[in-house]
Design a protein around this motif. Structure first.
Motif, PDB file in Angstrom:
ATOM      1  N   MET A 251       0.818  -1.215   0.000  1.00 57.23           N
ATOM      2  CA  MET A 251       0.000   0.000   0.000  1.00 57.23           C
ATOM      3  C   MET A 251       0.855   1.271   0.000  1.00 57.23           C
ATOM      4  O   MET A 251       0.457   2.293  -0.540  1.00 57.23           O
ATOM      5  CB  MET A 251      -0.901   0.024   1.244  1.00 57.23           C
ATOM      6  N   LEU A 252       2.022   1.202   0.637  1.00 56.40           N
ATOM      7  CA  LEU A 252       2.859   2.395   0.764  1.00 56.40           C
ATOM      8  C   LEU A 252       3.222   3.008  -0.591  1.00 56.40           C
ATOM      9  O   LEU A 252       3.339   4.223  -0.721  1.00 56.40           O
ATOM     10  CB  LEU A 252       4.141   2.026   1.531  1.00 56.40           C
ATOM     11  N   PHE A 253       3.391   2.137  -1.576  1.00 57.14           N
ATOM     12  CA  PHE A 253       3.818   2.649  -2.883  1.00 57.14           C
ATOM     13  C   PHE A 253       2.664   2.825  -3.869  1.00 57.14           C
ATOM     14  O   PHE A 253       2.891   3.094  -5.041  1.00 57.14           O
ATOM     15  CB  PHE A 253       4.946   1.773  -3.441  1.00 57.14           C
ATOM     16  N   ASN A 254       1.447   2.705  -3.386  1.00 58.62           N
ATOM     17  CA  ASN A 254       0.303   3.033  -4.241  1.00 58.62           C
ATOM     18  C   ASN A 254       0.140   4.543  -4.269  1.00 58.62           C
ATOM     19  O   ASN A 254       0.244   5.194  -3.233  1.00 58.62           O
ATOM     20  CB  ASN A 254      -0.981   2.424  -3.679  1.00 58.62           C
ATOM     21  N   PRO A 255      -0.124   5.103  -5.438  1.00 58.24           N
ATOM     22  CA  PRO A 255      -0.319   6.560  -5.480  1.00 58.24           C
ATOM     23  C   PRO A 255      -1.598   6.981  -4.757  1.00 58.24           C
ATOM     24  O   PRO A 255      -2.470   6.141  -4.472  1.00 58.24           O
ATOM     25  CB  PRO A 255      -0.421   6.853  -6.973  1.00 58.24           C
ATOM     26  N   ILE A 256      -1.678   8.245  -4.459  1.00 55.53           N
ATOM     27  CA  ILE A 256      -2.911   8.781  -3.861  1.00 55.53           C
ATOM     28  C   ILE A 256      -3.125  10.169  -4.464  1.00 55.53           C
ATOM     29  O   ILE A 256      -2.158  10.880  -4.749  1.00 55.53           O
ATOM     30  CB  ILE A 256      -2.826   8.817  -2.309  1.00 55.53           C
ATOM     31  N   LYS A 257      -4.386  10.507  -4.654  1.00 49.27           N
ATOM     32  CA  LYS A 257      -4.705  11.818  -5.215  1.00 49.27           C
ATOM     33  C   LYS A 257      -5.550  12.587  -4.202  1.00 49.27           C
ATOM     34  O   LYS A 257      -6.544  12.055  -3.689  1.00 49.27           O
ATOM     35  CB  LYS A 257      -5.484  11.633  -6.522  1.00 49.27           C
ATOM     36  N   ILE A 258      -5.145  13.797  -3.894  1.00 45.48           N
ATOM     37  CA  ILE A 258      -5.960  14.663  -3.032  1.00 45.48           C
ATOM     38  C   ILE A 258      -6.192  15.942  -3.829  1.00 45.48           C
ATOM     39  O   ILE A 258      -5.237  16.584  -4.275  1.00 45.48           O
ATOM     40  CB  ILE A 258      -5.264  14.959  -1.684  1.00 45.48           C
ATOM     41  N   LYS A 259      -7.464  16.294  -4.012  1.00 49.09           N
ATOM     42  CA  LYS A 259      -7.822  17.355  -4.954  1.00 49.09           C
ATOM     43  C   LYS A 259      -7.151  17.049  -6.291  1.00 49.09           C
ATOM     44  O   LYS A 259      -7.260  15.931  -6.778  1.00 49.09           O
ATOM     45  CB  LYS A 259      -7.440  18.726  -4.405  1.00 49.09           C
ATOM     46  N   GLU A 260      -6.383  18.014  -6.825  1.00 49.19           N
ATOM     47  CA  GLU A 260      -5.780  17.759  -8.137  1.00 49.19           C
ATOM     48  C   GLU A 260      -4.339  17.266  -8.020  1.00 49.19           C
ATOM     49  O   GLU A 260      -3.662  17.076  -9.010  1.00 49.19           O
ATOM     50  CB  GLU A 260      -5.838  19.032  -8.993  1.00 49.19           C
ATOM     51  N   THR A 261      -3.881  17.093  -6.776  1.00 51.73           N
ATOM     52  CA  THR A 261      -2.472  16.722  -6.597  1.00 51.73           C
ATOM     53  C   THR A 261      -2.308  15.210  -6.523  1.00 51.73           C
ATOM     54  O   THR A 261      -2.956  14.551  -5.713  1.00 51.73           O
ATOM     55  CB  THR A 261      -1.904  17.369  -5.310  1.00 51.73           C
ATOM     56  N   GLU A 262      -1.438  14.692  -7.380  1.00 51.51           N
ATOM     57  CA  GLU A 262      -1.143  13.255  -7.392  1.00 51.51           C
ATOM     58  C   GLU A 262       0.146  13.034  -6.617  1.00 51.51           C
ATOM     59  O   GLU A 262       1.163  13.652  -6.935  1.00 51.51           O
ATOM     60  CB  GLU A 262      -0.887  12.783  -8.831  1.00 51.51           C
ATOM     61  N   PHE A 263       0.099  12.157  -5.642  1.00 51.59           N
ATOM     62  CA  PHE A 263       1.311  11.765  -4.926  1.00 51.59           C
ATOM     63  C   PHE A 263       1.713  10.404  -5.480  1.00 51.59           C
ATOM     64  O   PHE A 263       0.885   9.496  -5.520  1.00 51.59           O
ATOM     65  CB  PHE A 263       1.043  11.643  -3.423  1.00 51.59           C
ATOM     66  N   LYS A 264       2.983  10.263  -5.875  1.00 53.24           N
ATOM     67  CA  LYS A 264       3.377   9.012  -6.534  1.00 53.24           C
ATOM     68  C   LYS A 264       3.390   7.848  -5.557  1.00 53.24           C
ATOM     69  O   LYS A 264       3.318   6.698  -5.959  1.00 53.24           O
ATOM     70  CB  LYS A 264       4.736   9.178  -7.216  1.00 53.24           C
TER      71      LYS A 264
END
Ligand code: FMN
Length: 332
Positions: free
Chosen positions: A1-14
């Motif tokens: 799970m740690l390396f799954n991306p996440i998106k908050i608003k328009e920001t994508e975290f790799k």
């Protein structure tokens, strides 16, 4: 799970790995960033950290923890801070900054706080803030937020933890005022209102909290979540959950010791949270996300000693993450 991306608003975290704010006390006495900051943050970005939250950066020279804090109290600071942001971006991280006023824990001649109650040790007795002092600090947070946007940060984290000014208002142990600010939520809301009036709606607004004080009479995950719920309509997107720092008590820390607190805040507020505390094992972090204790995990001290933790060890979890091209010949 740690390396799954996440998106908050328009920001994508790799990925969901966060470097939490850690003061380096390495700026000059005017609070300007220098080569050390570029190398320090650039190296962690190169090491694959999804979100870097830059150290507590002072909104007012009298709100510095030490004279070597980074500063954001003048427009002249923006250029150096923008350079840090550019280095983080160029090396693949989302760029965050924590803005702070140290209140009664500021090592200055005349510290201020909600009440004239000292932190103890060799800390000075603070002056109880007047309403004008409060309005001045609120304005300083607002100006700092505007400058953070100008410098290009993607995430703005307000420091509401560890016994600094905002937390001093939130804790009954340090706030014994008789006026409208006796409820510390009121001050927090004024700061958040000022900040959110200038921080772009499409960018991420975060709050760091101490969610437990390990002593009777201090804040609890319930009381802190109530404060968060009181301000979350102001565009709060993310909570960074920590604990302690307002009174001198010994904390029994163990790997993941604050994850349960993160889970409680997540459940009580419905907001995404960053959790952590003494985490060095990627498996522990991954499981914390998998079991919904938190949405992202911070790795503090371990990243001071091992900036390449993620690029070197993601494969232990079966993940191939991007290794910096120039370093491939050194890959394990
Ligand atoms: C050198 C150092 C400086 C820190 N400075 C800050 C800070 O500026 N702001 C903050 O919210 N927390 C600060 N912290 C706390 C860390 O962000 C983190 O919550 C804490 O170290 C626990 O995580 P860890 O066990 O993974 O290191 C600091 C910690 C260290 C070790």
């Amino acid at each position: 799970m740690l390396f799954n991306p996440i998106k908050i608003k328009e920001t994508e975290f790799k990925n969901r790995a966060v470097m939490p704010p850690m003061c380096m006390y390495s700026a000059n006495e005017l609070g300007f960033a220098n080569d050390f900051h570029m190398i320090h943050y650039g190296t962690r970005a190169l090491g694959g950290v999804g979100l870097i939250i830059q150290e507590a950066t002072a909104v007012d020279p009298d709100g510095r923890i030490t004279v070597n804090d980074l500063g954001i109290w003048s427009d002249e600071h923006v250029k150096g801070l923008k350079h840090i942001v550019d280095v983080m971006h160029a090396n693949g991280s989302v760029a965050g900054i924590q803005i702070n006023h140290a209140g009664r824990k500021a090592k200055v001649d005349h510290p201020i706080g909600p009440s004239a109650i000292t932190y103890g040790g060799d800390y000075k007795m603070p002056k109880e803030m007047t309403v004008k002092d409060i309005k001045d600090v609120v304005k300083a947070f607002k100006e700092a937020a505007r400058r953070a946007d100008e410098a290009g940060y993607d995430v703005l984290e307000i420091h509401g933890a560890h016994g600094y000014l905002i937390f001093e208002f939130l804790s009954p142990l340090s706030n014994q005022r008789k006026d409208q600010y006796k409820d510390g939520k009121v001050f927090l809301r004024e700061v958040m209102e000022a900040v959110s009036s200038v921080w772009p709606k499409e960018k991420i607004l975060a709050l760091r909290v101490s969610s437990y004080e390990y002593i009777e009479g201090g804040v609890t995950p319930e009381s802190i979540s109530e404060a968060i719920n009181y301000v979350k309509d102001l565009g709060l997107d993310l909570i960074d959950v920590s604990s302690g720092g307002n009174v001198l008590v010994k904390i029994k820390a163990f790997p993941g010791y604050q994850l349960d607190l993160a889970k409680q805040v997540k459940e009580l507020t419905g907001l995404p949270v960053i959790g952590g505390g003494l985490i060095t094992e990627l498996t522990l972090a991954s499981n914390a996300i998998g079991s919904k204790q938190c949405d992202m995990v911070y790795f503090g001290r371990v990243l001071l000693r091992d900036p390449y933790l993620f690029i070197n060890h993601a494969s232990d979890l079966g993940y191939e993450i991007k290794y910096p091209e120039p370093y491939i010949r050194g890959k394990k």
